[in-house]
Design an enzyme around this catalytic site. Sequence first.
Site, short mmCIF file in Angstrom:
data_model
loop_
_atom_site.label_atom_id
_atom_site.label_comp_id
_atom_site.label_asym_id
_atom_site.label_seq_id
_atom_site.Cartn_x
_atom_site.Cartn_y
_atom_site.Cartn_z
N GLU A 238 18.71 10.68 -31.05
CA GLU A 238 20.00 10.24 -31.59
C GLU A 238 20.22 10.60 -33.06
OE1 GLU A 238 21.23 6.37 -30.46
OE2 GLU A 238 20.50 6.57 -28.40
N TRP B 102 17.84 5.00 -28.96
CA TRP B 102 17.86 4.56 -30.37
C TRP B 102 16.49 4.10 -30.84
CZ3 TRP B 102 20.92 5.04 -34.44
CH2 TRP B 102 20.75 4.18 -35.53
N ASP C 125 0.80 -1.22 0.00
CA ASP C 125 0.00 0.00 0.00
C ASP C 125 0.84 1.28 0.00
OD1 ASP C 125 1.02 -0.44 2.51
OD2 ASP C 125 -0.79 0.16 3.59
#
Length: 584
Positions: free
Chosen positions: A359, A318, A289
Site C-alpha cells: 500500500e 495495510w 482426516d
Amino acid sequence: MVGLASPAEAATSATATYAKASDWGSGFEGRWTVKNTGTTTLTSWTVEWDFPSDTKVTSAWDATVTNSANHWTAKNLGWNGTLAPGASISFGFNGSGSGAPTGCKINGASCDGSTVPGDNPPSAPGTPVASDVTDTSVKLTWAAATDDKGVKNYDVKRGGTTVATVTGTTYTNTGLTAGTDYSYTVVARDTADQTGPASGATPVRTTGGGGGGENPGGNGKVNLGYFTNWGSYTVKNLVTSGSASKITHINYAFGNVQGGKCTIGDAYADYDKAYTADQSVDGVADTWDQPLRGNFNQLRKLKKAYPNIKVLWSFGGWTWSGGFGQAVQNPAAFAQSCYDLVEDPRWADVFDGIDLDWEYPNACGLTCDTSGAASFKNMMQAMRAKFGANNLVTAAVTADASAGGKIDAADYAGAAPYYDWLNVMTYDFFGAWAAKGPTAPHSPLTSYAGIPQAGFNSAEAIAKFKAKGVPANKLLLGIGFYGRGWTGVTQSAPGGTATGPAAGVEQGIEDYKVLKASCPSNGTVAGTAYAHCGTNWWSYDTPATVNSKMSWAKNQGLGGAFFWEFSGDTTNGELVSAINGGLK
C-alpha cells in the site's frame, strides 16, 4: 405505476406520478416522475406524500428527501429544479416496509392520478428450474406467484437485468455465450403493475466454450471482492446472499510478507478449521482426516458450484505492507517463495493467481519504505516471470493523487506490462483519525468545494494513473462496504467539526448493513452518501451511489470495480448487486 391524489384537484402546471421500480422483500426502490404540464418554465418543485408508519425512505438520490413523522417531502437539487414546459425529471429512493404513498402533492396542489385501494403486491415466484441447457440457450420454469387481484406477467432477470416479460411460467433465454455463467431470478407483476419480491436465484452455466473471468452477462468487466480470513462471515454466505452469481473474482486476504517471503497469514482459518454441514458450501461436513479443511476447502467447493469465479491470494495489506521493503531486495527469490506457497499441491487448484497489496511502496504508511521508485516494477516483473501467463498477477495500490503523493512515489506505469490490473483503493481518503474533523466523505468520486485535501478523490487518482501511462482497462475502481464517521457533530452538511470518532464495529467505522438502518443517508456529496443522525456524521456508499460510480467507471473505460469487503454488505448482497448491475 401507481398514480396518486384526486384528478379533480390536479395541479395545473405540474404532475407527479409514483412507481415501485423493484421489491426485494426486505426493501424496495420507489421512483417519482415530475412533469411540467403547464406553459411556463418551472424553477423548482416539491413533492409531498404520506407513508404508513411501518414504511420509510432509507436513502434517496436526485432529490433532498426529509420527513416529519409519516409525512415525506422531496425537493429538487440545484441542478434539476428547472423544467421547461413538457419536460420531466425523475428521482428515486430505497425504502423499507410494505406501504404505498398516499396524499401526494406537487408544489402544494394535488397530484394527477388515483390510488389502487387494497391492492397488495404479488408474492415471490418459485425459484426457476433450468433445463435444456445448450451452448447458447437455457429453458427456465418456475412455480406461479399469488396476488389478491391476480398476476399479470413475470419479469425474467439475468444477473439482475430484465431480459424478458412473459405471461406464463416458462421462458427460454437464447443468444447466450458458450461456457459462460449466468444467474436467473423471476419477479411477478400484478394487474396494477406492482412488482413483488424476486424468486430465489438459479445459477446456469452454458455448455461448450471456455468461459472465464468476465462479469456475468459477458461484458468483460471485473467485479472483485475481498474475502477476509477473520470474522464470522463464511464462504457459504457468498451463496446465501446471492453474491456468488454476480462476482467474477475473489481476493482472499491476507497472506503475510515476512523475512523476504510470502507466508501463511492464519493457518487455522486458511486450511485447518473444520466446517459443519450447515456451515459448508455444499452441505457436507469436514472430517478430522481430510487433507484440506478451512476456507481453502470452502473456496474449492464454491468454485465447483460457480466455475466462473477466479480466486487470488492477497499478500500484505495495510498492517503487513512493512515486509515488502525487505522482500523486493531480491525480487526473484520473493516471487519464488510466493509461487511455492500459492501453488502448494494441497490447494493449488483453489487459486488462479496472486494479489500484492503493497500500500505504500517508496513512501510512508504504517511504516516507511525507502526501497526506491523502481521497486514496485521490479517486484511485478519478477512475479509475472514466475507465475507465467496463465496466472493472474494484480496489486492493490494507493489512490493518493496529491502533488508529490504516493502515486508519484512508485513506477506504476513501468510495471503495467506485468500486472493484469491494479485495485485502486479509492476509499479511506478522510476519516476520524482527524478527530476534530472536518467531516468529509471517505470515498469521494470527485472533488468538491471545501474538500479537506486536494487530490484526495477517485477521479483525480484515476486521471493521474492514466496520465502516467497506466491503461484504463488495467484500473479497477474501489468501493468500501462500510462507512467512516465522527461524533459530536452538529452540522448536517460536510465540513463540520467533531469531538472524535463515532462508535461502530471499530472506532469511526461501521458496516453498510448496519448504517443503512441505524443512520440512513440524507444527502450526497461528490457522488457519495452522507448521514447526520443525532450527533453522529457518517459517509458511505449506497446502492444508488454505487450505481452512479459504476456508470462513471464504464465511461472512463476502466476494467471494472473491486470492494472491501463482503461482510459489510446486507444479507441479500445489495451492494454486490449494485456493482454487478452498474457494470453491465
